[in-house]
Design an enzyme around this catalytic site. Structure first.
Site, mmCIF file in Angstrom:
data_model
loop_
_atom_site.group_PDB
_atom_site.id
_atom_site.type_symbol
_atom_site.label_atom_id
_atom_site.label_comp_id
_atom_site.label_asym_id
_atom_site.label_seq_id
_atom_site.Cartn_x
_atom_site.Cartn_y
_atom_site.Cartn_z
ATOM 1 N N GLY A 1 0.837 -1.193 0.000
ATOM 2 C CA GLY A 1 0.000 0.000 0.000
ATOM 3 C C GLY A 1 0.872 1.243 0.000
ATOM 4 N N SER A 2 0.450 2.232 0.764
ATOM 5 C CA SER A 2 1.149 3.515 0.805
ATOM 6 C C SER A 2 2.641 3.329 1.119
ATOM 7 C CB SER A 2 0.463 4.403 1.855
ATOM 8 O OG SER A 2 1.160 5.602 2.033
ATOM 9 N N HIS B 1 5.420 1.325 12.232
ATOM 10 C CA HIS B 1 4.679 1.970 13.325
ATOM 11 C C HIS B 1 4.695 0.974 14.479
ATOM 12 C CE1 HIS B 1 1.810 4.331 15.512
ATOM 13 N NE2 HIS B 1 0.707 3.714 15.118
ATOM 14 N N ASP C 1 -2.279 -1.663 10.415
ATOM 15 C CA ASP C 1 -1.936 -2.043 11.788
ATOM 16 C C ASP C 1 -2.882 -3.096 12.363
ATOM 17 O OD1 ASP C 1 0.295 -0.227 12.166
ATOM 18 O OD2 ASP C 1 -1.205 1.353 11.981
ATOM 19 N N THR D 1 -3.728 -5.239 -4.097
ATOM 20 C CA THR D 1 -2.544 -4.535 -4.602
ATOM 21 C C THR D 1 -1.588 -5.446 -5.369
ATOM 22 O OG1 THR D 1 -1.607 -4.804 -2.391
ATOM 23 C CG2 THR D 1 -2.549 -2.644 -2.916
ATOM 24 N N GLU E 1 -1.323 12.710 15.045
ATOM 25 C CA GLU E 1 -2.408 12.586 14.063
ATOM 26 C C GLU E 1 -3.765 12.914 14.677
ATOM 27 O OE1 GLU E 1 -1.371 8.715 12.714
ATOM 28 O OE2 GLU E 1 -2.637 7.654 14.137
HETATM 29 P P1 NAD Z 1 -2.093 0.547 3.337
HETATM 30 O O1 NAD Z 1 -3.471 0.386 3.850
HETATM 31 O O2 NAD Z 1 -1.799 1.649 2.379
HETATM 32 O O3 NAD Z 1 -1.616 -0.809 2.628
HETATM 33 C C1 NAD Z 1 -1.752 -2.056 3.208
HETATM 34 C C2 NAD Z 1 -1.257 -3.182 2.310
HETATM 35 O O4 NAD Z 1 -1.354 -4.415 3.048
HETATM 36 C C3 NAD Z 1 -2.055 -3.393 1.035
HETATM 37 O O5 NAD Z 1 -1.182 -3.862 0.040
HETATM 38 C C4 NAD Z 1 -3.033 -4.492 1.439
HETATM 39 O O6 NAD Z 1 -3.513 -5.217 0.344
HETATM 40 C C5 NAD Z 1 -2.114 -5.355 2.300
HETATM 41 N N1 NAD Z 1 -2.794 -6.224 3.251
HETATM 42 C C6 NAD Z 1 -3.921 -5.975 3.965
HETATM 43 N N2 NAD Z 1 -4.210 -7.024 4.764
HETATM 44 C C7 NAD Z 1 -3.229 -7.949 4.565
HETATM 45 C C8 NAD Z 1 -2.966 -9.250 5.093
HETATM 46 N N3 NAD Z 1 -3.761 -9.786 6.010
HETATM 47 N N4 NAD Z 1 -1.868 -9.903 4.635
HETATM 48 C C9 NAD Z 1 -1.046 -9.374 3.709
HETATM 49 N N5 NAD Z 1 -1.235 -8.147 3.182
HETATM 50 C C10 NAD Z 1 -2.318 -7.449 3.598
HETATM 51 O O7 NAD Z 1 -1.133 0.649 4.627
HETATM 52 P P2 NAD Z 1 -0.097 1.824 4.988
HETATM 53 O O8 NAD Z 1 -0.851 3.107 5.229
HETATM 54 O O9 NAD Z 1 1.053 1.797 4.051
HETATM 55 O O10 NAD Z 1 0.384 1.331 6.444
HETATM 56 C C11 NAD Z 1 1.330 0.277 6.591
HETATM 57 C C12 NAD Z 1 2.101 0.502 7.867
HETATM 58 O O11 NAD Z 1 2.867 1.713 7.739
HETATM 59 C C13 NAD Z 1 1.240 0.672 9.110
HETATM 60 O O12 NAD Z 1 1.914 0.090 10.189
HETATM 61 C C14 NAD Z 1 1.184 2.194 9.271
HETATM 62 O O13 NAD Z 1 0.946 2.610 10.612
HETATM 63 C C15 NAD Z 1 2.597 2.555 8.850
HETATM 64 N N6 NAD Z 1 2.790 3.948 8.412
HETATM 65 C C16 NAD Z 1 1.958 4.486 7.467
HETATM 66 C C17 NAD Z 1 2.179 5.777 7.043
HETATM 67 C C18 NAD Z 1 1.311 6.392 5.956
HETATM 68 O O14 NAD Z 1 1.537 7.548 5.638
HETATM 69 N N7 NAD Z 1 0.342 5.697 5.366
HETATM 70 C C19 NAD Z 1 3.250 6.538 7.555
HETATM 71 C C20 NAD Z 1 4.111 5.933 8.487
HETATM 72 C C21 NAD Z 1 3.870 4.632 8.908
HETATM 73 MG MG MG Z 2 0.359 7.952 12.166
#
Ligand code: NAD
Ligand code: MG
Length: 342
Positions: free
Chosen positions: A18-19, A100, A75, A45, A187
């Protein structure tokens, strides 16, 4: 048998695309690492990762062959993922990495004793982590070590942070506790919760007083970017340099009427709920109940009149149509996380 440590580059499994996952995987690959992406077959994805040239395997297969397993799924699915897929498959002495600290800090994941457990969190959304890397810069990263079995956990965190481009900016050491609590507080109180509520209240105040919605939108939302850019470039001092004397005087006398000692007292309550685990408990219960309140609040934000006003006005701002949005989310929205996790 304990894994042999050599000076070769660690192999990396990125679980989730994801992100953060996409940005980390692409940056690490461009930095010369051997990166495997682990995703559930048919997940939302998978196609994106394949189109980006990655060999996509299941999370179990990816975890089984990597030196570092980066857990970049939402998370709320991480505890089950760790328990059912990562713990049984990760190699002896491998490294478990988070972006995180939520699950480890609140005790939802108790990592195997033999693993190194680290955190590398870029201070920005994934699309910015990628974009900055592509133009030769980087987003600052914070890192932490929760468990150091190999004696090289910090080195691995620094290697990973450098691989995603963070070392080009700044890398700061923290702890899982500090990262988790400050990230949640930021946040909730300021970035997402505080800022959006402030904008909505300002918009409502002007519109209820009979001013045009379009004028209200420009005043309280659109122009906020200019101010935040000044904060970002040179702090509050930079904003004061650039705004008029009238705006400065208004800031000094009216700012404290809006954000007062009562606001700060409530911020402390929000922080206390984060520190004592109340927020985490509530969020987990909400998630497990199928997100009823989450969905209701999200819909209320999407239905707020400022959204419709903004859509019309943004369509007339050509540069916004051309821009590559920093916060573009390749993944399904978090509202679908529940079904994805199932
Ligand atoms: P996201 O929601 O953008 O992406 C999640 C990904 O995980 C997707 O590819 C989804 O298909 C996959 N997924 C979902 N369930 C799954 C499972 N059971 N098994 C395997 N894959 C699975 O997530 P994100 O926002 O990138 O967050 C990921 C981590 O990064 C979290 O711990 C978040 O706290 C941390 N984080 C995010 C940001 C941000 O800006 N988004 C910033 C810093 C830290
Ligand atoms: Mg945060």
């Amino acid at each position: 048998m304990t894994q042999q440590h050599t000076d070769r580059q660690p192999t990396i499994a990125v679980i989730g695309y994801g992100s953060q996952g996409r940005a980390h995987a692409l940056n690490l690959r461009d930095s010369g690492f051997d990166v495997t992406v682990g995703l559930r077959p048919g997940g939302p994805t998978e196609q994106r990762a394949t189109a980006d040239g990655f060999t996509v395997v299941t999370p179990a297969e990816a975890a089984a062959k990597a030196d570092i397993v980066a857990v970049l799924t939402p998370d709320m699915v991480q505890a089950k993922l760790y328990e059912e897929v990562l713990a049984p498959n990760m190699r002896e002495g491998a490294c478990l990495l988070f972006a995180h600290g939520f699950n480890v800090h609140y005790g939802r994941i108790a990592p195997r004793e033999d693993l190194d457990v680290i955190l590398v969190a870029p201070k920005g959304p994934g699309a910015l982590v990628r974009r900055e890397y592509e133009i030769g810069r980087g987003v600052p990263c914070i890192f932490a070590v929760e468990q150091d079995r190999s004696g090289r956990a910090e080195a691995l965190a620094r290697t990973y942070a450098a691989g995603i481009g963070g070392a080009r900016a700044n890398v700061i050491r923290t702890t899982f506790k500090e990262e988790t609590e400050t990230d949640l507080f930021g946040e909730q109180a300021v970035l997402c919760g505080g800022a959006s509520a402030l904008v909505q209240a300002g918009y409502e105040t002007l519109v209820e007083a009979g001013y045009q919605p379009e004028i209200a939108y420009y005043e309280v939302l659109h122009e906020l970017k200019l101010i935040v850019d000044l904060f970002y470039e040179g702090g509050i001092g930079r904003m004061l340099e650039f705004i008029s004397e009238t705006a400065q005087y208004g800031d000094f006398v009216s700012g404290p009427r809006i954000i007062d000692a009562g606001t700060k007292a409530r911020m402390k309550e929000v922080l206390a709920d984060i520190q004592d685990g109340t927020f985490a408990r509530n969020w987990i219960a909400e998630y497990e109940a199928g997100l009823p309140n989450y969905k209701r609040h999200r819909q209320a934000d999407l239905d707020h009149p400022i959204e419709e006003t903004g859509r019309k006005l943004r369509a007339a701002m050509q540069w916004l149509q051309d821009a590559r949005p920093v916060a573009a989310k390749p993944a399904a929205s978090p509202a679908t996380a529940q079904t994805e996790a199932a």
